[in-house]
Write a protein that holds these residues in place. Structure first.
Motif, PDB file in Angstrom:
ATOM      1  N   ILE A 201      13.729  -4.283  -2.010  1.00  0.00           N
ATOM      2  CA  ILE A 201      13.727  -2.890  -1.749  1.00  0.00           C
ATOM      3  C   ILE A 201      14.707  -2.615  -0.549  1.00  0.00           C
ATOM      4  O   ILE A 201      14.428  -3.217   0.545  1.00  0.00           O
ATOM      5  CB  ILE A 201      12.435  -2.256  -1.603  1.00  0.00           C
ATOM      6  CG1 ILE A 201      11.508  -2.775  -2.533  1.00  0.00           C
ATOM      7  CG2 ILE A 201      12.608  -0.807  -1.466  1.00  0.00           C
ATOM      8  CD1 ILE A 201      11.834  -2.205  -4.197  1.00  0.00           C
ATOM      9  N   TRP A 202      15.685  -2.112  -0.549  1.00  0.00           N
ATOM     10  CA  TRP A 202      16.453  -1.595   0.541  1.00  0.00           C
ATOM     11  C   TRP A 202      15.899  -0.127   1.032  1.00  0.00           C
ATOM     12  O   TRP A 202      16.156   0.857   0.412  1.00  0.00           O
ATOM     13  CB  TRP A 202      17.751  -1.384   0.076  1.00  0.00           C
ATOM     14  CG  TRP A 202      19.033  -0.840   1.327  1.00  0.00           C
ATOM     15  CD1 TRP A 202      18.633  -1.031   2.708  1.00  0.00           C
ATOM     16  CD2 TRP A 202      20.116  -0.046   1.088  1.00  0.00           C
ATOM     17  NE1 TRP A 202      19.856  -0.507   3.267  1.00  0.00           N
ATOM     18  CE2 TRP A 202      20.593   0.141   2.384  1.00  0.00           C
ATOM     19  CE3 TRP A 202      20.648   0.395  -0.025  1.00  0.00           C
ATOM     20  CZ2 TRP A 202      21.794   0.957   2.611  1.00  0.00           C
ATOM     21  CZ3 TRP A 202      22.047   1.060   0.267  1.00  0.00           C
ATOM     22  CH2 TRP A 202      22.431   1.171   1.490  1.00  0.00           C
ATOM     23  N   ARG A 207      12.926   7.675   3.717  1.00  0.00           N
ATOM     24  CA  ARG A 207      12.440   8.622   2.573  1.00  0.00           C
ATOM     25  C   ARG A 207      13.045   8.278   1.311  1.00  0.00           C
ATOM     26  O   ARG A 207      13.188   9.053   0.436  1.00  0.00           O
ATOM     27  CB  ARG A 207      12.039  10.085   2.989  1.00  0.00           C
ATOM     28  CG  ARG A 207      11.244  10.455   3.983  1.00  0.00           C
ATOM     29  CD  ARG A 207      11.377  11.998   4.187  1.00  0.00           C
ATOM     30  NE  ARG A 207      10.489  12.461   5.585  1.00  0.00           N
ATOM     31  CZ  ARG A 207      10.343  13.471   5.759  1.00  0.00           C
ATOM     32  NH1 ARG A 207      10.771  14.414   5.213  1.00  0.00           N
ATOM     33  NH2 ARG A 207       9.494  13.618   7.054  1.00  0.00           N
ATOM     34  N   PHE A 208      13.928   7.367   1.535  1.00  0.00           N
ATOM     35  CA  PHE A 208      14.899   7.058   0.401  1.00  0.00           C
ATOM     36  C   PHE A 208      15.091   5.664   0.267  1.00  0.00           C
ATOM     37  O   PHE A 208      15.561   4.797   1.298  1.00  0.00           O
ATOM     38  CB  PHE A 208      16.367   7.817   0.557  1.00  0.00           C
ATOM     39  CG  PHE A 208      17.262   7.554  -0.525  1.00  0.00           C
ATOM     40  CD1 PHE A 208      17.278   8.246  -1.867  1.00  0.00           C
ATOM     41  CD2 PHE A 208      18.291   6.699  -0.454  1.00  0.00           C
ATOM     42  CE1 PHE A 208      17.960   8.089  -3.088  1.00  0.00           C
ATOM     43  CE2 PHE A 208      19.381   6.294  -1.488  1.00  0.00           C
ATOM     44  CZ  PHE A 208      18.962   7.253  -2.746  1.00  0.00           C
ATOM     45  N   ASN A 209      14.845   4.978  -1.083  1.00  0.00           N
ATOM     46  CA  ASN A 209      14.915   3.573  -1.183  1.00  0.00           C
ATOM     47  C   ASN A 209      15.845   3.240  -2.417  1.00  0.00           C
ATOM     48  O   ASN A 209      15.796   3.866  -3.480  1.00  0.00           O
ATOM     49  CB  ASN A 209      13.385   3.123  -1.544  1.00  0.00           C
ATOM     50  CG  ASN A 209      12.611   3.113  -0.338  1.00  0.00           C
ATOM     51  OD1 ASN A 209      11.137   2.553  -0.315  1.00  0.00           O
ATOM     52  ND2 ASN A 209      13.049   3.433   0.912  1.00  0.00           N
ATOM     53  N   VAL A 210      16.548   2.235  -2.429  1.00  0.00           N
ATOM     54  CA  VAL A 210      17.365   1.735  -3.350  1.00  0.00           C
ATOM     55  C   VAL A 210      16.557   0.293  -3.931  1.00  0.00           C
ATOM     56  O   VAL A 210      16.130  -0.556  -2.889  1.00  0.00           O
ATOM     57  CB  VAL A 210      18.799   1.452  -3.064  1.00  0.00           C
ATOM     58  CG1 VAL A 210      19.487   0.788  -4.158  1.00  0.00           C
ATOM     59  CG2 VAL A 210      19.497   2.516  -2.572  1.00  0.00           C
ATOM     60  N   MET A 211      16.378   0.229  -5.186  1.00  0.00           N
ATOM     61  CA  MET A 211      15.572  -1.077  -5.660  1.00  0.00           C
ATOM     62  C   MET A 211      16.218  -1.940  -6.651  1.00  0.00           C
ATOM     63  O   MET A 211      17.018  -1.283  -7.491  1.00  0.00           O
ATOM     64  CB  MET A 211      14.444  -0.335  -6.372  1.00  0.00           C
ATOM     65  CG  MET A 211      13.652   0.642  -5.383  1.00  0.00           C
ATOM     66  SD  MET A 211      12.362   1.841  -6.126  1.00  0.00           S
ATOM     67  CE  MET A 211      11.360   0.320  -6.632  1.00  0.00           C
ATOM     68  N   LEU A 212      16.002  -3.228  -6.505  1.00  0.00           N
ATOM     69  CA  LEU A 212      16.273  -4.031  -7.837  1.00  0.00           C
ATOM     70  C   LEU A 212      15.294  -4.883  -7.985  1.00  0.00           C
ATOM     71  O   LEU A 212      14.821  -5.653  -7.389  1.00  0.00           O
ATOM     72  CB  LEU A 212      17.692  -4.840  -7.298  1.00  0.00           C
ATOM     73  CG  LEU A 212      18.029  -5.924  -8.247  1.00  0.00           C
ATOM     74  CD1 LEU A 212      18.789  -5.215  -9.480  1.00  0.00           C
ATOM     75  CD2 LEU A 212      19.036  -6.828  -7.856  1.00  0.00           C
ATOM     76  N   GLY A 239      17.256   0.707  -9.451  1.00  0.00           N
ATOM     77  CA  GLY A 239      16.666   2.047  -9.405  1.00  0.00           C
ATOM     78  C   GLY A 239      16.648   2.779  -7.981  1.00  0.00           C
ATOM     79  O   GLY A 239      16.969   1.997  -6.969  1.00  0.00           O
ATOM     80  N   ILE A 240      16.184   3.702  -7.854  1.00  0.00           N
ATOM     81  CA  ILE A 240      15.989   4.647  -6.612  1.00  0.00           C
ATOM     82  C   ILE A 240      14.765   5.443  -6.661  1.00  0.00           C
ATOM     83  O   ILE A 240      14.034   5.602  -7.750  1.00  0.00           O
ATOM     84  CB  ILE A 240      17.244   5.499  -6.332  1.00  0.00           C
ATOM     85  CG1 ILE A 240      17.143   6.746  -7.660  1.00  0.00           C
ATOM     86  CG2 ILE A 240      18.503   4.792  -6.319  1.00  0.00           C
ATOM     87  CD1 ILE A 240      18.242   7.815  -7.320  1.00  0.00           C
ATOM     88  N   ARG A 241      14.256   5.755  -5.429  1.00  0.00           N
ATOM     89  CA  ARG A 241      13.231   6.447  -5.382  1.00  0.00           C
ATOM     90  C   ARG A 241      13.083   7.084  -3.803  1.00  0.00           C
ATOM     91  O   ARG A 241      13.875   6.811  -3.127  1.00  0.00           O
ATOM     92  CB  ARG A 241      11.950   5.772  -5.313  1.00  0.00           C
ATOM     93  CG  ARG A 241      11.485   4.752  -4.143  1.00  0.00           C
ATOM     94  CD  ARG A 241      10.181   4.038  -4.355  1.00  0.00           C
ATOM     95  NE  ARG A 241      10.257   3.033  -3.060  1.00  0.00           N
ATOM     96  CZ  ARG A 241       9.229   1.885  -3.039  1.00  0.00           C
ATOM     97  NH1 ARG A 241       8.436   1.827  -4.039  1.00  0.00           N
ATOM     98  NH2 ARG A 241       9.210   1.192  -1.916  1.00  0.00           N
ATOM     99  N   TRP A 242      12.611   8.495  -3.773  1.00  0.00           N
ATOM    100  CA  TRP A 242      12.500   9.193  -2.448  1.00  0.00           C
ATOM    101  C   TRP A 242      11.257   9.875  -2.416  1.00  0.00           C
ATOM    102  O   TRP A 242      10.433   9.938  -3.480  1.00  0.00           O
ATOM    103  CB  TRP A 242      13.672  10.011  -2.678  1.00  0.00           C
ATOM    104  CG  TRP A 242      13.609  11.176  -3.834  1.00  0.00           C
ATOM    105  CD1 TRP A 242      13.288  12.296  -3.723  1.00  0.00           C
ATOM    106  CD2 TRP A 242      14.372  11.006  -5.273  1.00  0.00           C
ATOM    107  NE1 TRP A 242      13.425  13.073  -4.924  1.00  0.00           N
ATOM    108  CE2 TRP A 242      14.077  12.258  -5.843  1.00  0.00           C
ATOM    109  CE3 TRP A 242      14.585   9.783  -5.782  1.00  0.00           C
ATOM    110  CZ2 TRP A 242      14.281  12.399  -7.169  1.00  0.00           C
ATOM    111  CZ3 TRP A 242      15.233  10.070  -7.274  1.00  0.00           C
ATOM    112  CH2 TRP A 242      14.786  11.053  -7.888  1.00  0.00           C
TER     113      TRP A 242
END
Length: 281
Positions: A201-202, A207-212, A239-242
């Motif tokens: 997880i980056w 409040r915003f993450n970039v995921m692999l 993926g992404i999440r916020w």
């Protein structure tokens, strides 16, 4: 996997309108002042090792639709702390449709009742470990492929670790034991399933993450008296999440990912949607 270090062309002008909403969202979230710590929500396909904080409950919905088979599955999970951080109870309800592969009807799958123990660390520790034990109830219909037909017992070991101020990782290893699984024809047998997972997880912003994520599963089904067949699947999922935080203590976390089949799952693609509500009670 690391991208090749080659110059890349600019996006085609027709793609810019599609990318603009995502870029605006990321820019807006990056610009927000970080009043709290970073998102430590569940990863999508890999389980994190952070139990719920005392007095906080979480409601998680996921939806996965596969492109080739057109099958889909929706799950609802609710997590509750019990007497503090050490103990957590939860349940997972799956609702699914198996389209081209079976009869195309919608039905419940096997319901999971979960207990997790915070063995080491917490959300602020460099390393956290929270083993989970689950009982899988035979609520799905094994005749149509929606369930195992027998009670299952699952163990999973999530390990979360901090790599730097902006990168964290989660590792999973687990197994599911079903002593008296049923085949669609009514034959009973013993099945053993395995799962492995790794995510990175980056923390691009609080409040915003970039995921692999990467997941591998190997499962058995009963094919006759004392006979089983084993199949495996593996996916890489970017993926992404916020997050949206409210003064009441409510946190809403949407997210999306695109699982891509690799190995024996090559050629399969899916869309994964995630929505979490976390609030005091």
């Amino acid at each position: 996997p690391h991208p090749r270090l080659l110059p890349r062309p600019l996006p085609h002008p027709r793609l810019l309108p599609r990318l603009l909403p995502v870029l605006l969202l990321a820019t807006s979230l990056v610009a927000q002042e970080a009043k709290e710590g970073p998102i430590q929500d569940n990863s999508f396909l890999v389980e994190e090792a952070y139990n719920q904080e005392p007095g906080v409950v979480q409601h998680i919905s996921t939806f996965t639709r596969y492109q080739e088979s057109r099958d889909w599955i929706y799950t609802f999970t609710q997590e509750w702390p019990v007497g503090g951080l050490k103990h957590q109870l939860s349940f997972t309800l799956p609702w699914q449709r198996l389209g081209a592969s079976l009869d195309g009807k919608q039905a419940f799958g096997d319901v999971a009742l979960n207990y997790r123990y915070q063995l080491l660390g917490d959300g602020d520790a460099p390393v956290a470990i929270a083993p989970r034990f689950s009982v899988l109830l035979p609520t799905g219909d094994e005749k149509t492929g929606y369930g195992k037909g027998g009670t299952g017992f699952q163990v999973n070991l999530p390990v979360s670790f901090t790599l730097s101020k902006t990168f964290v990782g989660h590792f999973n290893a687990g197994a599911t034991h079903t002593p008296r699984a049923l085949s669609p024809d009514g034959d009973r047998g013993f099945t053993q399933d395995y799962n492995l997972g790794q995510s990175f997880i980056w923390l691009a912003a609080p409040r915003f993450n970039v995921m692999l994520e990467y997941v591998y599963t190997s499962g058995e089904t009963v094919t006759g008296p004392g006979r089983t067949d084993r199949q495996s699947a593996s996916y890489v999922s970017p993926g992404i999440r916020w997050a949206y935080n409210f003064r009441s203590g409510l946190q809403i976390v949407p997210g999306l990912a695109v699982p891509i089949g690799v190995g024996t799952s090559r050629g399969e693609k899916a869309i994964f949607l995630y929505l979490s509500f976390e609030h005091p009670f």
